[in-house]
Design a protein around this motif. Structure first.
Motif, mmCIF file in Angstrom:
data_model
loop_
_atom_site.group_PDB
_atom_site.id
_atom_site.type_symbol
_atom_site.label_atom_id
_atom_site.label_comp_id
_atom_site.label_asym_id
_atom_site.label_seq_id
_atom_site.Cartn_x
_atom_site.Cartn_y
_atom_site.Cartn_z
ATOM 1 N N ALA A 96 34.328 39.118 30.774
ATOM 2 C CA ALA A 96 35.210 40.011 31.237
ATOM 3 C C ALA A 96 35.606 39.127 32.676
ATOM 4 O O ALA A 96 35.047 37.994 32.628
ATOM 5 C CB ALA A 96 35.123 41.035 32.756
ATOM 6 N N TYR A 97 36.484 38.623 33.644
ATOM 7 C CA TYR A 97 37.000 37.965 34.520
ATOM 8 C C TYR A 97 37.507 38.957 35.841
ATOM 9 O O TYR A 97 38.533 39.252 35.439
ATOM 10 C CB TYR A 97 37.919 36.601 34.238
ATOM 11 N N PRO A 112 38.034 38.288 40.316
ATOM 12 C CA PRO A 112 38.833 37.237 40.647
ATOM 13 C C PRO A 112 38.252 36.132 41.778
ATOM 14 O O PRO A 112 36.717 36.984 42.143
ATOM 15 C CB PRO A 112 40.184 38.377 41.566
ATOM 16 N N MET A 155 43.948 38.325 39.415
ATOM 17 C CA MET A 155 44.083 39.606 38.991
ATOM 18 C C MET A 155 42.544 40.059 38.181
ATOM 19 O O MET A 155 41.786 39.458 38.082
ATOM 20 C CB MET A 155 44.602 39.256 37.877
ATOM 21 N N VAL A 156 42.298 41.344 37.349
ATOM 22 C CA VAL A 156 41.023 41.422 37.240
ATOM 23 C C VAL A 156 41.325 41.887 35.456
ATOM 24 O O VAL A 156 42.429 42.336 34.898
ATOM 25 C CB VAL A 156 40.374 43.151 37.398
ATOM 26 N N ILE A 157 40.867 40.469 34.785
ATOM 27 C CA ILE A 157 41.026 40.692 33.241
ATOM 28 C C ILE A 157 39.936 41.406 33.054
ATOM 29 O O ILE A 157 38.563 41.345 32.850
ATOM 30 C CB ILE A 157 40.899 39.020 32.764
ATOM 31 N N ARG A 158 40.677 42.334 32.299
ATOM 32 C CA ARG A 158 39.572 43.584 31.195
ATOM 33 C C ARG A 158 38.632 42.923 29.496
ATOM 34 O O ARG A 158 39.805 42.211 29.483
ATOM 35 C CB ARG A 158 40.006 45.008 31.333
ATOM 36 N N TRP A 217 49.614 30.659 46.340
ATOM 37 C CA TRP A 217 49.745 31.997 46.363
ATOM 38 C C TRP A 217 50.860 32.253 46.083
ATOM 39 O O TRP A 217 52.080 31.639 45.873
ATOM 40 C CB TRP A 217 49.828 31.689 47.764
ATOM 41 N N TYR A 275 34.244 43.692 51.857
ATOM 42 C CA TYR A 275 33.649 44.159 50.754
ATOM 43 C C TYR A 275 32.405 43.607 51.283
ATOM 44 O O TYR A 275 31.514 44.271 51.043
ATOM 45 C CB TYR A 275 33.845 43.552 49.484
ATOM 46 N N TYR A 299 35.479 47.842 41.000
ATOM 47 C CA TYR A 299 36.334 48.184 39.328
ATOM 48 C C TYR A 299 34.942 49.428 38.832
ATOM 49 O O TYR A 299 35.868 49.999 38.093
ATOM 50 C CB TYR A 299 36.499 47.066 38.956
ATOM 51 N N ASN A 328 45.168 45.171 38.940
ATOM 52 C CA ASN A 328 45.517 44.329 39.792
ATOM 53 C C ASN A 328 43.976 44.085 40.402
ATOM 54 O O ASN A 328 43.389 45.083 40.753
ATOM 55 C CB ASN A 328 46.217 44.734 41.200
ATOM 56 N N GLY A 329 44.043 42.055 40.804
ATOM 57 C CA GLY A 329 42.539 42.828 42.212
ATOM 58 C C GLY A 329 42.911 42.849 43.085
ATOM 59 O O GLY A 329 43.982 43.081 43.919
ATOM 60 N N PRO A 330 42.185 42.750 44.290
ATOM 61 C CA PRO A 330 41.984 43.661 46.034
ATOM 62 C C PRO A 330 42.903 42.685 46.766
ATOM 63 O O PRO A 330 43.379 42.982 47.521
ATOM 64 C CB PRO A 330 40.940 43.695 45.883
ATOM 65 N N VAL A 331 42.984 41.168 46.421
ATOM 66 C CA VAL A 331 43.887 39.841 46.961
ATOM 67 C C VAL A 331 45.167 39.983 46.367
ATOM 68 O O VAL A 331 45.121 39.762 45.006
ATOM 69 C CB VAL A 331 42.678 38.948 47.490
ATOM 70 N N GLU A 334 45.849 33.407 41.537
ATOM 71 C CA GLU A 334 45.703 33.008 40.614
ATOM 72 C C GLU A 334 45.343 33.078 39.707
ATOM 73 O O GLU A 334 45.140 34.386 38.808
ATOM 74 C CB GLU A 334 43.678 33.464 40.916
#
Lengths: 471, 471
Positions: A66-67, A69, B37-40, B143, A76, A119, B30-33, B155
């Protein structure tokens, strides 16, 4: 008159030899921002082959990629007390984005336990979601004051695994499985590396872990290098981020976690464990080019034969490059392939052609001998396997010959400063002895049980401390 | 009573449908920043398969992978005037590292032309070093004020190619080759994507390029999405960084360069080009799972048969997953596989078993039909190839039916706002017309020649502008 050596000899100045080799073999250059590096195609080719092999092993454990950020809110990191203390001095902080000052500064990930747990706490609901086994291939940044290419860089590439389990035992066993059957097998089988597998002392653990497993390798100068680590995180991050699951019994329980990483540092280890005064020596199974067929002279028959041999070896499953750049002097090309560590050279010139032979030059076993052209295809795969074994044997022999059993801290320091490893009972050394070692730049690399196994606890009876100077 | 739809229907709210799908198919979060993004794992699995396929194609051009640092001195970006103007508003700036304020702020790479040229200028000495063909797989940060998962993220992951050539013609031809034979073939053959290949107008070019080639795809709502770009950089960066070579004639000459990139945005394009109201539809060649064998009920004979079919299909070269999670209701599992876009479902229950059949459900062609168990292995590979073709045909048909030839700017805006593409002569539109389009949020996606080829110049006679709203 002796030729000037291509590299500074290891015995004269090991760090200088290392830097020379990295540059001249075109593995990497220093980056413009202090501590960063440019990995050149030849160096990156090694990383790609490492990645591919390790990725297969990781997936065999049921882990998925997975990836997460790059950028993490600074808040955090503060949630797990030891973690923030461990990493704060190394952080790169982004204060401006899109032309504005940010409301909350964000950091570039030094590692991803915190954002992963943010997550995991959403994805894990019930025992059915466990174990959750995730890995990512990524870059991380840890600001480095004394950088050295591949070994200590402000940015490095790695894989980081993050898992969540229902019980302590499952997590412990998974960390051990990764350590022995992913990292250990990978290092030994692909990279021909020798190592000691052990447990870090409390003082050397990952920031936030309850146990850290390590693989320690001995470099050409007798110093130690950590080759990979696997952590039991206990419930520390789960507690900080509320990563809970509904158990079969209907209770809300915290998960048990592991994390584990291996990095581009392994390329540095490869250089320092297997390299010699003539350059790199690549394990055949890793080598992007296993055999180079060198046309000695610009002669049509020679060039044609070199290409034919190249094709036949390729068909036999050998990774071959034909070097027909005869405008460059033969000697310079031979030295360059030696520097780059290609395991086997097959040199062919007009006289060889007349004899129906080629000169087989072995980078690892050493020596050169004429071989009948017809015999090459059958011979080479066996030679490559033999050389793969030989690298491992040589590395193991060095460690064994330079490791000594000692009785007290003084002797341990002496052995380490002289460029070796010392073994002494942890019961004799202890945390107090560890502090004394530190005064001499010496550390406990790991603890091992009497029988060589990995101990269950720092204070298990019979534990032996392996002590050395380290990179 | 009709079942509540799993997703917001596309006709009701296309952006909402997109967001629903990404979340429910577990592609990304969605990522926190903001904007990250978080790619699952399911989404990352698509990226891994894309990477692998494209990496092979890139290497076939003689390009080698390398890795350049994430962090770039801010001063590098200022050396090429257009480049700094284009990227400054999007930069993430690191001001602190290792606990101290940095002497010179560094930026996170938005793209790597500047740092690549810093090294190309060292590595390139003579014509013998050319062409220099380098690619890297990396993350970049730009950004993003109005982020959307995969389409516009602060990102993203991508590959960026950077090449240096001895002549203008070689560089031009290489950029065109990448565009047509790497990106174009990849998008069409693996992702079943339809696109128009054209040239950007001066106003839409990459910051620092003398020409930008683009591939533009039509999404399900008729808007355009840029699927990949390939730039001729001329000598702009070579001049800024002094990237020179000694020619055969003994002269110091500036190199000619290209750069080209494709990103995780392609996953968003996949969703928006092929998805329907029931979820994703994955091209069979890309799909990590091409066929799922669903055991309808918890019945021993059914489970055994499902596993047997799974093994036989795997042996026939189909990527199969057996779904035997019978504790979850069958209907929910079926909907979930539909959401995830798996091309084919093979459903088997007790009655099917009696009949010696399984139900074959096709996600792309639609419909379900019983198939004799013995016929499955022979049938499935053909079905998958047929569906791969069908996706491309459907995408092309949509673009053709929603593209209209218009005579002036007013009509072009009307067509674009109505959710289609308009084609009108560039001679009629021109830069002035382009500015008028912009007032309505409409842009020239690309210029194509009358015969559909890529024009050599913006003002080549007969050039047609393809005009649309875009993501």
């Amino acid at each position: 008159m002796a030729k000037a050596p291509v590299l500074t000899p290891r015995a004269d100045d090991f760090p200088r030899w290392y830097q020379d080799l990295i540059t001249k073999a075109e593995l990497a250059d220093n980056g413009p921002v202090r501590g960063t590096m440019v990995i050149r195609p030849y160096g990156y080719g090694l990383w790609e082959r490492m990645q591919h092999d390790m990725d297969v092993r990781i997936k065999e454990t049921g882990t998925q990629n997975a990836y997460f950020p790059l950028l993490i809110p600074q808040s955090y990191l503060t949630r797990e007390a030891e973690h923030v203390e461990g990493f704060t001095p190394e952080l790169a902080v982004v204060t401006h984005g899109g032309g504005k000052e940010l409301e909350e500064p964000v950091v570039i990930r030094p590692t991803s336990e915190t954002i992963v747990n943010e997550y995991f706490s959403k994805w894990v609901q019930s025992y059915r979601d466990l174990p959750l086994l995730i890995n990512q291939w990524a870059n991380v940044v840890r600001w480095e004051l004394r950088p050295r290419l591949f070994l200590r860089t402000s940015e490095f590439l790695w894989q980081e695994g993050h898992t969540a389990h229902a019980t302590y035992e499952e997590a412990r066993d998974f960390a051990a499985r990764i350590h022995r059957h992913v990292y250990g097998s990978f290092l030994r089988d692909l990279l021909a590396m020798d190592f000691v597998l052990g447990r870090k002392t409390a003082g050397e653990r990952f920031a936030g872990a309850i146990n850290t497993l390590t693989l320690e390798g001995m470099m050409g100068d007798g110093k130690a290098l950590q080759l990979g680590t696997s952590h039991e995180l206990g419930q520390n991050f789960a507690e900080a981020f509320g990563t809970r699951y509904l158990s079969r019994d209907g209770e809300q329980e915290l998960v048990w976690q592991t994390s584990w990483g291996s990095t581009t540092r392994m390329i540095g280890a490869l250089v320092m464990m297997h390299g010699d005064d003539n350059g790199l020596r690549l394990p055949p199974r890793l080598a992007p080019v296993q055999a180079v067929v060198l046309a000695v002279k610009d002669d049509e028959a020679v060039l044609a034969k070199a290409r034919e041999i190249g094709e036949r070896l390729t068909a036999a499953g050998v990774r071959v490059q034909v070097d027909d750049r005869t405008e460059t002097p033969f000697g310079r090309r031979a030295v360059d392939w030696e520097l780059k560590g290609v395991p086997v050279r097959v040199e062919i010139g007009p006289r060889d052609l007349e004899n129906g032979t080629a000169m087989l030059v072995r980078r690892i076993a050493g020596g050169k001998q004429p071989v009948a052209l017809d015999a090459l295809t059958a011979l080479l795969p066996a030679v490559l396997e033999e050389d793969q074994e030989l690298l491992l044997t040589q590395a193991r022999a060095r460690r064994e010959s330079r490791t000594s059993d000692v009785a007290d801290v003084g002797e341990a320091v002496e052995a380490a400063v002289a460029g070796g490893w010392a073994r002494l009972p942890w019961a004799v050394l202890g945390a107090a002895g560890e502090a004394r070692l530190a005064e001499h730049g010496v550390t406990v690399r790991c603890l091992v049980a009497e029988d060589g196994a990995v101990p269950d606890a720092d204070d298990a009876p019979g534990n032996v401390a392996v002590v050395a100077r380290a990179y």
